[in-house]
Structure formats: structure tokens, C-alpha cells
Motif scaffolding. Structure first.
Motif, PDB file in Angstrom:
ATOM      1  N   MET A   1       0.815  -1.206   0.000  1.00  0.00           N
ATOM      2  CA  MET A   1       0.000   0.000   0.000  1.00  0.00           C
ATOM      3  C   MET A   1       0.857   1.268   0.000  1.00  0.00           C
ATOM      4  N   LEU A   2       1.963   1.228   0.753  1.00  0.00           N
ATOM      5  CA  LEU A   2       2.786   2.422   0.922  1.00  0.00           C
ATOM      6  C   LEU A   2       3.828   2.616  -0.172  1.00  0.00           C
ATOM      7  N   LYS A   3       4.201   1.536  -0.842  1.00  0.00           N
ATOM      8  CA  LYS A   3       5.298   1.603  -1.820  1.00  0.00           C
ATOM      9  C   LYS A   3       5.063   2.630  -2.921  1.00  0.00           C
ATOM     10  N   PRO A   4       3.898   2.638  -3.602  1.00  0.00           N
ATOM     11  CA  PRO A   4       3.722   3.638  -4.665  1.00  0.00           C
ATOM     12  C   PRO A   4       3.672   5.066  -4.152  1.00  0.00           C
ATOM     13  N   LEU A   5       3.376   5.246  -2.863  1.00  0.00           N
ATOM     14  CA  LEU A   5       3.332   6.580  -2.268  1.00  0.00           C
ATOM     15  C   LEU A   5       4.684   6.986  -1.698  1.00  0.00           C
ATOM     16  N   GLN A   6       5.623   6.037  -1.693  1.00  0.00           N
ATOM     17  CA  GLN A   6       6.976   6.269  -1.161  1.00  0.00           C
ATOM     18  C   GLN A   6       6.942   6.766   0.296  1.00  0.00           C
ATOM     19  N   ILE A   7       6.049   6.186   1.074  1.00  0.00           N
ATOM     20  CA  ILE A   7       5.913   6.548   2.495  1.00  0.00           C
ATOM     21  C   ILE A   7       6.664   5.519   3.340  1.00  0.00           C
ATOM     22  N   PRO A   8       7.566   5.965   4.206  1.00  0.00           N
ATOM     23  CA  PRO A   8       8.342   5.029   5.034  1.00  0.00           C
ATOM     24  C   PRO A   8       7.555   4.505   6.236  1.00  0.00           C
ATOM     25  N   VAL A   9       8.023   3.385   6.760  1.00  0.00           N
ATOM     26  CA  VAL A   9       7.466   2.786   7.977  1.00  0.00           C
ATOM     27  C   VAL A   9       8.524   2.840   9.076  1.00  0.00           C
ATOM     28  N   ILE A  10       8.146   3.332  10.236  1.00  0.00           N
ATOM     29  CA  ILE A  10       9.011   3.269  11.416  1.00  0.00           C
ATOM     30  C   ILE A  10       8.493   2.115  12.267  1.00  0.00           C
ATOM     31  N   GLU A  11       9.277   1.050  12.324  1.00  0.00           N
ATOM     32  CA  GLU A  11       8.863  -0.181  13.006  1.00  0.00           C
ATOM     33  C   GLU A  11       9.547  -0.294  14.363  1.00  0.00           C
ATOM     34  N   ASP A  12       8.755  -0.288  15.420  1.00  0.00           N
ATOM     35  CA  ASP A  12       9.252  -0.477  16.782  1.00  0.00           C
ATOM     36  C   ASP A  12       9.076  -1.951  17.137  1.00  0.00           C
ATOM     37  N   ASP A  13      10.180  -2.683  17.202  1.00  0.00           N
ATOM     38  CA  ASP A  13      10.137  -4.131  17.444  1.00  0.00           C
ATOM     39  C   ASP A  13      10.655  -4.479  18.845  1.00  0.00           C
ATOM     40  N   LEU A  14      10.400  -3.599  19.777  1.00  0.00           N
ATOM     41  CA  LEU A  14      10.962  -3.714  21.123  1.00  0.00           C
ATOM     42  C   LEU A  14      10.566  -5.002  21.838  1.00  0.00           C
ATOM     43  N   PHE A  15       9.334  -5.471  21.607  1.00  0.00           N
ATOM     44  CA  PHE A  15       8.838  -6.667  22.286  1.00  0.00           C
ATOM     45  C   PHE A  15       8.894  -7.912  21.403  1.00  0.00           C
ATOM     46  N   GLY A  16       9.560  -7.804  20.236  1.00  0.00           N
ATOM     47  CA  GLY A  16       9.543  -8.898  19.270  1.00  0.00           C
ATOM     48  C   GLY A  16      10.107 -10.211  19.772  1.00  0.00           C
ATOM     49  N   ASP A  17      11.093 -10.167  20.679  1.00  0.00           N
ATOM     50  CA  ASP A  17      11.728 -11.396  21.180  1.00  0.00           C
ATOM     51  C   ASP A  17      10.917 -12.092  22.271  1.00  0.00           C
ATOM     52  N   LEU A  18       9.817 -11.498  22.694  1.00  0.00           N
ATOM     53  CA  LEU A  18       9.140 -11.988  23.901  1.00  0.00           C
ATOM     54  C   LEU A  18       7.858 -12.759  23.628  1.00  0.00           C
ATOM     55  N   ASN A  19       7.776 -13.447  22.494  1.00  0.00           N
ATOM     56  CA  ASN A  19       6.607 -14.281  22.195  1.00  0.00           C
ATOM     57  C   ASN A  19       6.555 -15.485  23.127  1.00  0.00           C
ATOM     58  N   TYR A  20       5.389 -15.787  23.644  1.00  0.00           N
ATOM     59  CA  TYR A  20       5.250 -16.930  24.539  1.00  0.00           C
ATOM     60  C   TYR A  20       5.457 -18.255  23.806  1.00  0.00           C
ATOM     61  N   SER A  21       5.154 -18.293  22.525  1.00  0.00           N
ATOM     62  CA  SER A  21       5.249 -19.545  21.770  1.00  0.00           C
ATOM     63  C   SER A  21       6.690 -19.970  21.546  1.00  0.00           C
ATOM     64  N   GLY A  22       7.633 -19.037  21.719  1.00  0.00           N
ATOM     65  CA  GLY A  22       9.030 -19.339  21.444  1.00  0.00           C
ATOM     66  C   GLY A  22       9.412 -19.098  19.997  1.00  0.00           C
ATOM     67  N   SER A  23       8.421 -18.920  19.117  1.00  0.00           N
ATOM     68  CA  SER A  23       8.718 -18.617  17.709  1.00  0.00           C
ATOM     69  C   SER A  23       8.788 -17.102  17.540  1.00  0.00           C
ATOM     70  N   ARG A  24       9.672 -16.660  16.657  1.00  0.00           N
ATOM     71  CA  ARG A  24       9.916 -15.232  16.466  1.00  0.00           C
ATOM     72  C   ARG A  24       9.176 -14.739  15.228  1.00  0.00           C
ATOM     73  N   PRO A  25       8.142 -13.882  15.372  1.00  0.00           N
ATOM     74  CA  PRO A  25       7.459 -13.355  14.179  1.00  0.00           C
ATOM     75  C   PRO A  25       8.428 -12.580  13.295  1.00  0.00           C
ATOM     76  N   LYS A  26       8.205 -12.657  11.993  1.00  0.00           N
ATOM     77  CA  LYS A  26       9.013 -11.865  11.085  1.00  0.00           C
ATOM     78  C   LYS A  26       8.688 -10.387  11.252  1.00  0.00           C
ATOM     79  N   ALA A  27       9.723  -9.564  11.175  1.00  0.00           N
ATOM     80  CA  ALA A  27       9.529  -8.123  11.239  1.00  0.00           C
ATOM     81  C   ALA A  27       8.971  -7.622   9.913  1.00  0.00           C
ATOM     82  N   ILE A  28       8.352  -6.451   9.927  1.00  0.00           N
ATOM     83  CA  ILE A  28       7.923  -5.822   8.677  1.00  0.00           C
ATOM     84  C   ILE A  28       9.131  -5.631   7.762  1.00  0.00           C
ATOM     85  N   LYS A  29      10.267  -5.286   8.384  1.00  0.00           N
ATOM     86  CA  LYS A  29      11.477  -5.038   7.596  1.00  0.00           C
ATOM     87  C   LYS A  29      11.916  -6.269   6.810  1.00  0.00           C
TER      88      LYS A  29
END
Length: 479
Positions: free
Chosen positions: A275-303
Motif C-alpha cells: 500500500m505504501l510503496k507507490p506513495l513512497q511513504i516510510p514505515v518506522i517499526e518499533d520491534d521492542l517486544f519482538g523477542d518476547l513471544n510466549y510460543s518461542g517462535s519469532r514473528p518476522k519483522a515488517i522489515k
């Protein structure tokens, strides 16, 4: 493809869901199950660890593993998802600086039960490992400790962080990382790199307090985008906002969101970038809690799905290793040189000792083992506090159901003012974060955020009971 221990964990979880094993039932011993499945004892141990993280089972010392009762909780409703452009709020100048600073300061008073500021208690952090590492650094490498390291930061740390980012699907080199003073500075630098005073930033609603503070500090405006309580930002509402306003960037916490607890599905992450690519709008992704999933699996970042370098990825060790070290980082894609320049003139550098200590801990301190421990601990903490909230708070209370992190977002009955509750709780020695601080437009007045990263005890349970009584006292009578 899932590993063998994950397949076994999934099979047992399915049997528990189907009632083959019921609450209170004892599971086969590790040794017995390893013989049945003809796999190693280590494989079964890993499978049981997975089930503990998912809160299907619990370990009882000297007894074995048992099916645990899982509390089924109502999920808080966020904004109703907008269906028409007219439903969207106007971009708003942010003005929470004074109130947010005062509330955070009050929540960290000595001897206060801190259920407000999202800072984990030392009991969950690798204090002994850090003590050993820092002692060794001071004794053996003091000549390096006392010398400033200029941006982009200590190379040995950036190498370790590049390895860690690969866990979230981000394949970057050490040269594509800039070390910052925590995630807060990272967010501020990212905003400065992509926008200027008066520009409009699209944010989630409710939003992370620190992001609102960063937007305010730069004189920018925020347009709040409604969120689904489990899947995060509404792409439909964001599309409408993009059609109406000159949005310069989208800033969000897509994994284990603070405060809502939502995690954006992978498909939505891809759709967002498309959605953002043709508008050339950047995303600021805060992944501060990314390592803390209870399942033990790490979700992929938007990046991980970024093909043209417009995702500015921010994180830090504040929630996983130690907030006091103030070590964060940014991988900013096409904005990287601008980030280095801004970092040079904002705070020059980040503590050399802190950078060296984090680098050593990531390399040789057992970070993955530490993560498994706190993932399990935080899952237990959230479960216990959720059950206590539903037990002691007024009828009509609902709350989030996060799959990671240690934050609960609580909706109180209509008419309960959580800022008033905050002041009443302080008189009882309890700190909580009122919901209006999570909105540029002071919404969520009957919401509050609870920090669960505090060891469970009768004192904590009594504090929640007191909060419930105070909320009940201020709640309007039910019809």
C-alpha cells in the motif's frame, strides 16, 4: 517446516484441546514419551517447554507435567474499525509531555508497587551474568571502556545485532545498524530522518506513550488509526487516512504491541508495504517486544519484507536484558547515512561499557536460554494478573489477551476515569498508567495499562484487589 519437537508439541496441544488430556491430568513422563515416540529425551523436553510457553501445561516439582487450566478472557474492544472517511479523526498536535512525565515519575517512586511503568523487575533480568561480564570488562579492557565510540557504534555489538535481526527475517550487515541510547532515541531519530515539524505521522490507536512523546518533541502531528485488538492496525482505515491527509510516515509496534498486545499477521505486513510503496511513504517499526513471544517462535519483522529500504527498524535490549543499559539500535535502509548524521549531533555516542557488555552477553551469555526463561515467566505473570483482574475488577471489565510481552490493556466500565483511579491508587502505594496517555486526543479515559513484569506475590494480588475496589467505588451504578 516445523521441527520434530514442535510437531510433537502441536500433537499434544491438539489432544489437550480435544479433551484427550483434561485439566489436572498428568502427561506421560519425558522418558516414557521419548520411548513411545522413539525420539531423544531432549526432543521431548523441548516439546514440553513449548507447551509450557503456550500455557497448555505446567511443571510441578518432583511430580511431572500437568494440563493447566487456561483462563478464557474477554478481549478488550479497541476503536470500532472505521467504515467511512468521515469517521477518521483529524491530524492532531500531540500534547502529553507534561502529564506523561509526571505519571511515569510517580509510578517509579520508592516502595511503590509499580504496575504502571513498563520496566521489568530485576528478578527477570540476567543480573548475575551482566555482573560477571561487566566486571571482566572493567578488569581486562578498561582502556577501551573509557574511550567513546562514535556512530554507528561498537562494531562487535553491531555484528551480534545483525545475527539477532536474522532471527526476525531481516538480513542486514553490521554496517546497516546504528547504535542508539535506547529505543526512545531510535524512534526520535527516525522521525527526524523522514519528517519535519508540522508533518503528519500515522500511528496506531491506542499508541505507545514513548512514540507520542517523540512526535510531540519534534512538533509533528499524529493521525490515529483504529486497531483490531488482536491483529493490530486497520489497513482499511489507514488507506482512508492516506487518501485524506499528507502523511509522511507510518509508525507502529506490529509485534506484541504496547499497550494493546496485538500482533500483526504476516499477510497484513506485506499488504502494508504494498500500500505504501507507490506513495513512497516510510514505515518506522518499533520491534521492542519482538523477542518476547510466549510460543518461542519469532514473528518476522515488517522489515523482513522491505524491498526498497523504506522501513526504519528500531529495537533495544530494554525489555529483554536490562533497561538501565540504554542500548538500542536502528537499521534504517535508505535513511542510514541520515541516521548516523543525526545521531552524531544528538547524543554523540552510547555508553561504551554498555555496548561492550551487551555484545558479550549476546555472544557468550546464553541469551537464547535467558529468553526462554523470561518468555515462560512473562506468560505466567500475564496469566495470573489477567485472572486477578477478572476476579477483582468491576463487572463490565475486559482486557487484552497478548501472545507475548508483559503488558495488559484493561478496559474498565464506562464512566470510570482511569486518571482519577491513578491518583487514588497512589494513595494506596500502587502505580498504574491511565489510558488517556495513549492517545493524542485523550481517548481511552476508562482504560489503563498494567505492567506484569513484577514477581507475583500476595502483595501484588492484594494491590490488584485494591485497584478493583477503587474502580468499583468510582464506577457508575449499573442499570
Amino acid at each position: 517446516m516445523s521441527t520434530l519437537y514442535q510437531q510433537i508439541a502441536d500433537e499434544l496441544a491438539s489432544q489437550i484441546d480435544q479433551g484427550v488430556f483434561q485439566v489436572g491430568d498428568k502427561l506421560p513422563s519425558i522418558r516414557r514419551l521419548s520411548k513411545q515416540k522413539q525420539v531423544s529425551i531432549a526432543t521431548i523436553q523441548s516439546a514440553y517447554e513449548q507447551l509450557e510457553l503456550r500455557q497448555h501445561i505446567e511443571s510441578r516439582p518432583q511430580s511431572g507435567f500437568y494440563v493447566r487450566e487456561r483462563v478464557r478472557l474477554p478481549v478488550s474492544s479497541a476503536f470500532m474499525l472505521s467504515k467511512a472517511a468521515d469517521d477518521l479523526a483529524l491530524p492532531t498536535a500531540v500534547s502529553i509531555k507534561q502529564s506523561a512525565a509526571e505519571v511515569l515519575k510517580r509510578c517509579q517512586q520508592p516502595r511503590l508497587i509499580n504496575l504502571g511503568a513498563a520496566i521489568p523487575s530485576a528478578e527477570f533480568l540476567p543480573v548475575k551474568q551482566l555482573q560477571r561480564i561487566m566486571g571482566s570488562l572493567v578488569r581486562q579492557r578498561m582502556d577501551e571502556v573509557v574511550v567513546s565510540v562514535f556512530p554507528p557504534g561498537l562494531e562487535e555489538l553491531r555484528l551480534q545485532l545483525a545475527k539477532r535481526m536474522a532471527e526476525s527475517g531481516c538480513h542486514v550487515s553490521a554496517n546497516e545498524i546504528v547504535i542508539t541510547n535506547g529505543c526512545q532515541e531510535a524512534l526520535t531519530l527516525c522521525l527526524r530522518a523522514v519528517a519535519k515539524a508540522g508533518d503528519v505521522i500515522a500511528i496506531e490507536s491506542p499508541a505507545f506513550v514513548g512514540l507520542l512523546q517523540a512526535i510531540e518533541s519534534q512538533g509533528m502531528k499524529a493521525v490515529e488509526i483504529p486497531c483490531h485488538p488482536e491483529q493490530g492496525i486497520s489497513l482499511e482505515a489507514l488507506k482512508l487516512a492516506l487518501e485524506q491527509w499528507p502523511i509522511k510516515a507510518v509508525a507502529l509496534v506490529p509485534t506484541n504491541n504496547n499497550p494493546l498486545g496485538s500482533t500483526m499477521p504476516d499477510a497484513h505486513r506485506k499488504q502494508l508495504l504494498a500500500m505504501l510503496k507507490p506513495l513512497q511513504i516510510p514505515v518506522i517499526e518499533d520491534d521492542l517486544f519482538g523477542d518476547l513471544n510466549y510460543s518461542g517462535s519469532r514473528p518476522k519483522a515488517i522489515k523482513a519484507y522491505d524491498e526498497d529500504g523504506r522501513v526504519l527498524y528500531c529495537s533495544s535490549v530494554s525489555k529483554s536484558i536490562a533497561s538501565g543499559l540504554r542500548v538500542g539500535w536502528v537499521s534504517a535502509g535508505r535513511y542510514q547515512s541520515q541516521l548516523e548524521f543525526l545521531k552524531s549531533f544528538s547524543s554523540v555516542g552510547t555508553s561504551t561499557l554498555s555496548q561492550m557488555a551487551v555484545a558479550e552477553f549476546l555472544a557468550n551469555g546464553g541469551y537464547d536460554r535467558h529468553l526462554r526463561r523470561i518468555q515462560s515467566s512473562y506468560a505466567t505473570q500475564v496469566q495470573k494478573m489477567s485472572a486477578a483482574v477478572m476476579r477483582y475488577f468491576p463487572e463490565g471489565t475486559s482486557l487484552s489477551h497478548p501472545s507475548g510481552g508483559y503488558i495488559l490493556w484493561v478496559r474498565l466500565p464506562e464512566g470510570v476515569d482511569s486518571m482519577n483511579l491513578h491518583h487514588l491508587a497512589l494513595q494506596e502505594g500502587i502505580g498504574v498508567m491511565p489510558g488517556r496517555l495513549f492517545s493524542a486526543r485523550e481517548q481511552y479515559q476508562n482504560y489503563l495499562r498494567l505492567n506484569c513484569a513484577i514477581p507475583w506475590s500476595s502483595t501484588v494480588e492484594n494491590a490488584l484487589k485494591t485497584l478493583g475496589e477503587l474502580a468499583l467505588r468510582t464506577a457508575p451504578p449499573l442499570d
